[in-house]
Design an enzyme around this catalytic site. Structure first.
Site, PDB file in Angstrom:
ATOM      1  N   THR A  63       0.806  -1.306  -0.017  1.00  0.00           N
ATOM      2  CA  THR A  63      -0.006   0.120   0.093  1.00  0.00           C
ATOM      3  C   THR A  63       0.732   1.350   0.069  1.00  0.00           C
ATOM      4  OG1 THR A  63      -1.768  -1.180   1.201  1.00  0.00           O
ATOM      5  CG2 THR A  63      -1.774   1.479   1.408  1.00  0.00           C
ATOM      6  N   TYR A  76      -7.732   0.649  -3.968  1.00  0.00           N
ATOM      7  CA  TYR A  76      -6.795   0.959  -4.433  1.00  0.00           C
ATOM      8  C   TYR A  76      -5.870   0.089  -5.004  1.00  0.00           C
ATOM      9  CZ  TYR A  76      -4.446  -0.547  -0.364  1.00  0.00           C
ATOM     10  OH  TYR A  76      -4.391  -1.435   0.643  1.00  0.00           O
ATOM     11  N   THR A 142       1.839  -4.233   4.582  1.00  0.00           N
ATOM     12  CA  THR A 142       1.712  -4.408   6.015  1.00  0.00           C
ATOM     13  C   THR A 142       1.385  -5.752   6.211  1.00  0.00           C
ATOM     14  OG1 THR A 142      -0.539  -3.192   5.987  1.00  0.00           O
ATOM     15  CG2 THR A 142       1.479  -2.042   6.629  1.00  0.00           C
ATOM     16  N   ASP A 143       0.483  -6.527   5.171  1.00  0.00           N
ATOM     17  CA  ASP A 143      -0.267  -7.646   5.702  1.00  0.00           C
ATOM     18  C   ASP A 143       0.751  -8.829   6.241  1.00  0.00           C
ATOM     19  OD1 ASP A 143      -2.574  -6.404   4.979  1.00  0.00           O
ATOM     20  OD2 ASP A 143      -2.874  -7.627   2.910  1.00  0.00           O
ATOM     21  N   LYS A 215       0.369  -7.301  13.313  1.00  0.00           N
ATOM     22  CA  LYS A 215      -0.601  -6.332  12.799  1.00  0.00           C
ATOM     23  C   LYS A 215      -1.725  -6.788  13.594  1.00  0.00           C
ATOM     24  CE  LYS A 215      -2.935  -4.614   8.393  1.00  0.00           C
ATOM     25  NZ  LYS A 215      -2.602  -4.605   7.060  1.00  0.00           N
ATOM     26  N   GLU A 335      -0.302 -31.818  30.216  1.00  0.00           N
ATOM     27  CA  GLU A 335      -1.729 -32.440  30.061  1.00  0.00           C
ATOM     28  C   GLU A 335      -1.542 -32.961  28.459  1.00  0.00           C
ATOM     29  OE1 GLU A 335      -4.714 -29.558  30.926  1.00  0.00           O
ATOM     30  OE2 GLU A 335      -5.972 -30.775  29.902  1.00  0.00           O
TER      31      GLU A 335
HETATM   32  N1  LIG Z   1      -1.570  -1.750   4.170  1.00  0.00           N
HETATM   33  C1  LIG Z   1      -0.948  -2.545   3.074  1.00  0.00           C
HETATM   34  O1  LIG Z   1       0.008  -2.494   2.983  1.00  0.00           O
HETATM   35  C2  LIG Z   1      -2.015  -3.832   2.913  1.00  0.00           C
HETATM   36  C3  LIG Z   1      -1.727  -4.434   1.416  1.00  0.00           C
HETATM   37  N2  LIG Z   1      -2.868  -5.307   1.313  1.00  0.00           N
HETATM   38  C4  LIG Z   1      -0.335  -5.076   1.476  1.00  0.00           C
HETATM   39  O2  LIG Z   1      -0.094  -5.916   2.338  1.00  0.00           O
HETATM   40  O3  LIG Z   1       0.142  -5.136   0.587  1.00  0.00           O
END
Ligand SMILES: NC(=O)C[C@H](N)C(=O)O
Length: 380
Positions: A63, A76, A142-143, A215, A335
């Protein structure tokens, strides 16, 4: 993959918002000053670039490199803007570091894969071994940012800073968070106090360790946290960089990067109420060499699933008990009888990071449960 050397720019630059790709490209090409002009400026003493740290920026997409029609709601496209365009769009970066940007991939990090991981690890190691850079910044979605950070933390050798950065809003959004995050990431990578801390992530004014960051929010810019330990430091334009301790406090394990990708197949099995053995049996029938249980609570699962895991371990499949719960530790347990079953527990590692470590251990030929467990516990 392209390799581009950025020319430091001393011209005023505006941020990317609202511009289309062709407009951005045109604007950037007219803003970049030639190497000769730059050398003249340096000679005149108008810049001190010669003394600045050399930071290699490796762009992978995400992103932070995404673009949207500003009138559209939410949608996007990731990875539309190159690493070079990204660094060029942040005013003042040329005063922080000498930047060289290279494009490793242009993907959303939901598509992150072993090929890109190997390319990153090899390029970073080469840059350090040949003394081409004093630090590396990786731009990333970020994923799966936490998984890439943890993978690199385990395979990159040396004490030069490696910082991974992303954003939650695309470059074209109103109040895009990418430029600020990138500025701070480059600040952190440029600072000598960042050496020897392993791979770090910088987002939203916080510096987090690769092992602990995760995240936690699907869309908010306040998404990355380190549930068990908190950030290792803070960075902002007013106060600069503040590390909370002398080192991150965690010992790093270094594994040799396997000769080639892919890493061994390790599946994550998510536990839930009414859990049966089918997902585990499926994973094994598809060739899983390891299974990481994203267990309920302290790495637990149903009797049926547990029996399937015991059977898998007997066949030589590595079984690691982790947890779907966000914080805490998964502890060896009488356990479940980890000792008898030959299970490993993930300690503080969440399932996605336990998977990466299991893959690296299998690739390194470590398969004995006691030795595997030592690797998971080696941090303390
Ligand atoms: N905020 C992000 O970067 C999300 C995106 N889907 C990615 O991980 O490339």
């Amino acid at each position: 993959m392209t390799k581009d050397t950025l020319r430091p720019a001393s011209l005023r630059r505006s941020a990317l918002p609202m511009l289309s790709v062709p407009v951005i490209a045109l604007a950037i090409s007219s803003m970049v000053i030639s190497t000769t002009a730059y050398a003249e400026e340096t000679a005149k003493g108008t810049t001190t670039a010669a003394n600045l740290p050399r930071i290699l920026v490796l762009a992978t997409g995400g992103t932070i490199a995404g673009q949207a029609d500003p009138r559209a709601t939410g949608a996007y496209k990731s990875g539309q803007i190159t690493g070079e365009q990204l660094v060029q769009s942040v005013p003042g970066l040329d005063k922080v570091a000498k930047l060289n940007a290279e494009q490793i991939s242009a993907i959303g990090s939901q598509d992150m894969n072993d090929k890109v991981w190997f390319a990153l690890a090899q390029r970073i190691q080469q840059a350090f071994d040949k003394n081409e850079a004093d630090g590396v910044v990786i731009t990333h979605g970020t994923d799966t940012l936490e998984e890439t950070a943890f993978f690199l933390d385990n395979v990159v050798k040396g004490d030069k800073p490696v910082v991974i950065v992303g954003s939650m809003r695309p470059a074209t959004a109103v109040s895009a968070d990418g430029p600020g995050n990138l500025y701070e990431a480059i600040q952190v990578a440029s600072d000598p106090r960042s050496r020897g801390r392993g791979v770090m992530a910088v987002l939203n004014d916080k510096i987090e360790a690769a092992r602990s960051i995760t995240k936690t929010n699907t869309t908010s810019i306040e998404t990355f946290v380190s549930p068990n330990g908190g950030p290792i430091g803070y960075v902002d334009s007013a106060g600069g960089i503040r590390f909370m301790a002398q080192t991150s406090g965690l010992k790093r394990a270094n594994y040799a990067l396997p000769a080639s990708d892919p890493l061994p197949r390790v599946e994550i099995i998510y536990s839930h109420a009414n859990m049966d053995a089918i997902p585990i049996e499926d994973a094994i029938s598809h060739g899983a060499k390891g299974i990481v249980l994203a267990g309920v609570g302290d790495g637990n699962t149903s009797k049926q699933a547990l029996e399937a895991l015991e059977a898998a371990a007997k066949k030589g499949v590595i079984v690691v008990r982790s947890s779907r719960v966000r914080s805490g530790f998964v502890t060896r347990n009488v356990e479940v009888d980890d000792d008898k079953n030959g299970f490993v527990v993930s300690e503080d590692l969440n399932p996605q990071k336990a998977r990466v470590l299991t893959q690296l251990l299998i690739a390194s030929g470590v398969t004995a449960p006691a030795e595997l467990q030592r690797a998971f516990t080696a941090t303390w």
